[in-house]
Structure formats: C-alpha cells, structure tokens
Write an enzyme that holds these catalytic residues in place. Structure first.
Site, short mmCIF file in Angstrom:
data_model
loop_
_atom_site.label_atom_id
_atom_site.label_comp_id
_atom_site.label_asym_id
_atom_site.label_seq_id
_atom_site.Cartn_x
_atom_site.Cartn_y
_atom_site.Cartn_z
CG HIS A 174 21.07 31.57 0.80
ND1 HIS A 174 20.59 30.71 1.75
CD2 HIS A 174 20.16 31.56 -0.46
CE1 HIS A 174 19.59 30.07 1.21
NE2 HIS A 174 19.19 30.43 -0.10
CG ASP A 201 17.15 27.04 -0.72
OD1 ASP A 201 17.77 28.09 -1.27
OD2 ASP A 201 15.96 27.06 -0.61
CD GLU A 218 17.25 33.65 0.52
OE1 GLU A 218 16.80 33.70 -0.84
OE2 GLU A 218 17.06 32.49 0.83
CD GLU A 219 15.81 29.81 2.42
OE1 GLU A 219 14.65 30.43 2.16
OE2 GLU A 219 16.40 28.89 1.60
CG ASP A 270 18.68 31.23 -3.64
OD1 ASP A 270 18.84 30.10 -3.18
OD2 ASP A 270 18.22 31.90 -3.25
CG HIS A 301 12.23 25.98 1.67
ND1 HIS A 301 11.60 27.02 1.46
CD2 HIS A 301 13.06 26.38 1.13
CE1 HIS A 301 11.86 28.19 1.19
NE2 HIS A 301 13.22 27.57 0.92
#
Length: 481
Positions: A292, A304, A338-339, A367, A437
């Site tokens: 993604h 990520d 995606e997130e 991912d 994140h």
C-alpha cells in the site's frame, strides 16, 4: 465498507482462520503428478538467475536506492494529502519510464482526515508534557481544548466496573499490557466509543508497541454507529504507565488536551497499477503483487508500507529487464487508503467483482515489514498448498514456508477468505512494532541486502506461478459488498 478480515486497519493480527499452520518441515499429504513435479523443477535455472541478478548482479542495491529516493522525495503520505497523490503520479510516470505495461490508476473515494496541531499536558498535581499523536479519524477538541480530571485503567473489564457518574466528563487513560497487536490493538480502535458510552470527554491510550523510548504511535480508530464521537489520542508507553501508577495510588490528576483534528469531506485517491503482461494470457489468471502506497503522517512510511510497494514494483521491473515474460500477467498494484480501513482495495474489489474468478489467479501482498526475508506464508486449499510447496523448494536458502486456509495479509484478505490463493512475505520482523506508525518508520530501518533478497524471492515466486502450465487451484465464493 465490508468487514475487516482479522486485521486492525493495516496490519495482520491473525494468520490462521480455519486450520492449523503447517511449516515446510511438516509433511503435506500431496499427490502431485510426476509431470507437474518435473515441470516445477525445471524452473530451477531461471530462479537461480533471478536471484543472482537481483542479489549480487546488475540489480543489487537498486530496490533500496529507489525506496530511499521515494521516501526522501515524498515523506509521509497520509490519505487525502497532496503528498500521497504526488507519490502516485511519480509511480505512474516512473513505471512508464521503466517500460511496464498497462500503467494506469483506478479511482477510490477515500476519507480525508487532517491532524492539525495537537498537544497534551498533565496540569495537576504536577506539570508534565505528554508526547502524543491523535488517532486517525478522531474528532478534535473544542478550540480551547479540554481540561478534565483523569481516570486510568488497564483493561476494558476494569473500566466496565466504574459507574457512569464517575466517568462522565473525564479523560480516560487506557494502559493495557502488550500481549500482541491483535489483543492489545483493540484498545486503539474500541476505546473511544467504549468510554463515550459512559460519558467520557476524551480518551488517551497506551501506544500499540512492545518497546518504547518515549515515542507515541498513531493508527486508526473506529467509532461505533450511534455513539457520541470523542477525541482520542495515543501517548507513550512510559506516560501511560506513569498515569496508571499515579491513579492507582490515589493521586487526583488533570490533563489539558488540545487537538485540531478534522474530518473533511471524502475525496478521490487512486490505486496505481503497472504490469508485466503475459505472453499468452493478458487479462485472465493474473498474478497480483502488491503493497500500500499511503502511510500515516509521521515518519516516512518506509517500512509500512513503501517497502512492500517497492519489492512488488521492482520485482516486475527486473523481470522485464531480464527478458523474462511469463505466460500470465503479473500485475503490481499499490493500494491507496489502506491505513484508513482498506478503503482503496475495497473500491478495487468492487470494480473487478464481475469477472474476478477469471481475472485473478494468486494474490501477493507484503505489509508486515521488509526486513531479512525468511520465506513465505501461503494461503490456499490443500491442492494449492501442495503445488506451492513444490515451488518453495526452488527458493534456495529459505526454510520458513507456511501453509494455511486462512488470511496471510491485510489488503488482499477478503479475496483469500473467499478462496483465492495468497502469498505474503515472511521476514525477521520481531521489532516491527517498535517503529510501526511512529516517527521512527524511516529508510534507516531498511537494509539494502535484505530488500534485494526480498525482491528476488517475490520476483522468482511470482514468475514461476505466472508461467506454470496450470493455474493454482482455488475454491472461490462470490463477492459480496
């Protein structure tokens, strides 16, 4: 949006759905024909060539170089931002420059959340800055912020014992023990609505990480329909435990929380697509490799999931450069949003639902980091597992190949749950959630040699599957929105 297949807005939390996981060391009950075994074994020279060229030959280091260029140029790529759309434009232009085919984008309507300025401070009984990150899709506070007394709990069960009158108007701190991203991750997406039902003014949660040096970790929350939306943010592990200890000692505490977070009208983003078109089958039995494109607005999203994007992208770029064109098309797709809850892939799935049984063969997705590759996880029926196990024997130097009838990744999870075969990268990612994140997710996490081996493993496996004389077997149920 459809229900999420055992994932927490972007990261796999459960590999298994309906069967035990089998490793390559465990015996699969297989009865492949001698001719099929010989056919698969005949790919050993081309697999060896792919690894040699990518790991130590002409393409060594180029995946990392491209990833570095990309993350340095565009930084964080939050859904709805100009930086994400510029990154998509860049990918489209560069894929065309590299000679990939059928390069295009497909639109998706996506959320548009903006963080704005934010801060939190403990103002009584002492003053202490509380580093924080608002949770994605959270509402903001009033312009002046919220100053409220603090309640701190470890578990939902502990919180449920508190009377509503005791919670009303307070800031609730949830400080759960880390037991894994699945069980602990519930607190990120459930806490706001859980606390709001009892009248809380806001929630602060322990960051979803097993290790911290004072760094908060963001991620999406989920508001329940019909429940008042309250501001929600993540604080550091250290501060969450500090507040829990003080509360349990009987200290009365107040926090000033200020968040300018805003949910704007949905906007248009795009899934980006490029192909190495098949020599025989162009639009049927496609092998999809994917990651993604979007990230959170902290760090640069290298792990990520730009790493997953680039091993998929460069896999087909390098195969084309080597003159290797399989019978079936290998299609690289870089999912958007995606997130925010698998939004881009949901749009893509609806757009391709009518002919999906004929269009798709196998789905690949990376991912969960692109660190030192160990092998692959494969999802499929027993016949598909046996064929993949034979293909896995071609990948010299890798030992961890696992097989399941469940989900092995996030964006592609719905296809896998409905019976399409799927592949995800198994890598040495035990420290993945240290940086996930957070501001720490940057190119410094990525190792050139590991990326080369991951790209080679991705390219070789996809090539063999796409070139076999047979499709990988599947037991597909119909798409439902």
């Amino acid at each position: 949006m459809r229900s999420l297949p055992k994932v927490l807005f972007g990261v796999v939390v459960a590999v298994l759905v309906s069967s035990p996981q089998l490793t390559a060391a465990q015996e699969l009950q297989c009865d492949l024909s001698r001719s099929l075994r010989r056919e698969i074994q005949s790919y050993q020279p081309v697999v060896d060539r792919i690894f040699e060229q990518i790991v130590s030959g002409e393409f060594a280091g180029k995946t990392w170089d491209s990833l570095r260029e990309f993350t340095d140029a565009f930084g964080p790529r939050l859904t709805g931002s100009k930086q994400l759309e510029d990154a998509i434009d860049f990918a489209v232009a560069r894929m065309k420059d590299e000679g990939l085919e059928n390069v295009h984008t497909e639109e998706a309507i996506v959320p548009h959340w903006v963080r704005g300025r934010e801060w939190a401070e403990l103002v009584a009984p002492i003053r202490k800055d509380l580093p924080m990150l608002g949770l994605g899709l959270s509402v903001g506070t009033p312009p002046e912020g919220i100053v409220a007394e603090v309640i701190a709990v470890e578990t939902f069960e502990e919180f449920e014992k508190l009377p509503n009158r005791y919670v009303r108007g307070k800031i609730v701190v949830f400080a759960p023990e880390w037991t894994g991203y699945g069980p602990t991750g519930r607190y990120r997406y459930e806490s706001a609505s859980t606390a709001a039902k009892k009248g809380a003014a806001a929630v602060l949660i322990r960051s979803m990480t097993p290790f911290s040096i004072g760094t908060p970790h963001t991620g999406a929350l989920r508001y329940e329909e019909g429940v008042r939306k309250i501001p929600a943010a993540a604080i550091t592990v250290e501060d969450a435990m500090f507040l829990l200890r003080k509360y349990r000692r009987g200290d009365r505490m107040s926090i000033h929380l200020k968040m300018d977070a805003t949910n704007l009208d949905p906007t248009i983003s795009r899934n980006a697509v490029g192909e190495l078109q098949g020599s025989v089958y162009k639009n049927t039995s496609v092998v999809v490799v994917s990651g993604h494109m979007d990230s959170w607005d902290v760090g640069t999203g290298a792990s990520d999931d730009a790493g997953g994007v680039f091993i998929s992208w460069k896999a087909i770029t390098f195969l084309k450069a080597m003159g290797l064109r399989p019978r079936r098309t290998i299609r690289a797709v870089y999912w958007t949003a995606e997130e925010q809850g698998l939004v881009g892939v949901g749009a893509y799935e609806r757009q391709h639902a009518t002919e999906e049984k004929e269009e798709f063969n196998v789905f690949f997705e990376s991912d969960s980091g692109t660190f030192e590759p160990l092998g692959l996880d494969f999802s499929g029926n027993s016949e598909a597992q046996c064929i993949f196990a034979e293909i896995a024997k071609l990948m010299k130097g890798f030992e961890q190949f696992t097989y399941t009838t469940g989900v092995v990744s996030s964006d592609i999870g719905n296809w896998l749950e409905r019976g399409f075969p799927g592949v995800s990268l198994r890598n040495k990612n035990e420290n993945y959630f240290w940086y996930h994140h957070s501001h720490g997710d940057t190119i410094e996490l990525e190792n050139p040699a590991d990326l080369d081996r991951s790209t080679a493993l991705w390219a070789a496996t996809a090539y063999v599957i796409a070139d076999l004389s047979i499709d990988i077997p599947k037991d597909v149920t119909d798409y439902t929105d």
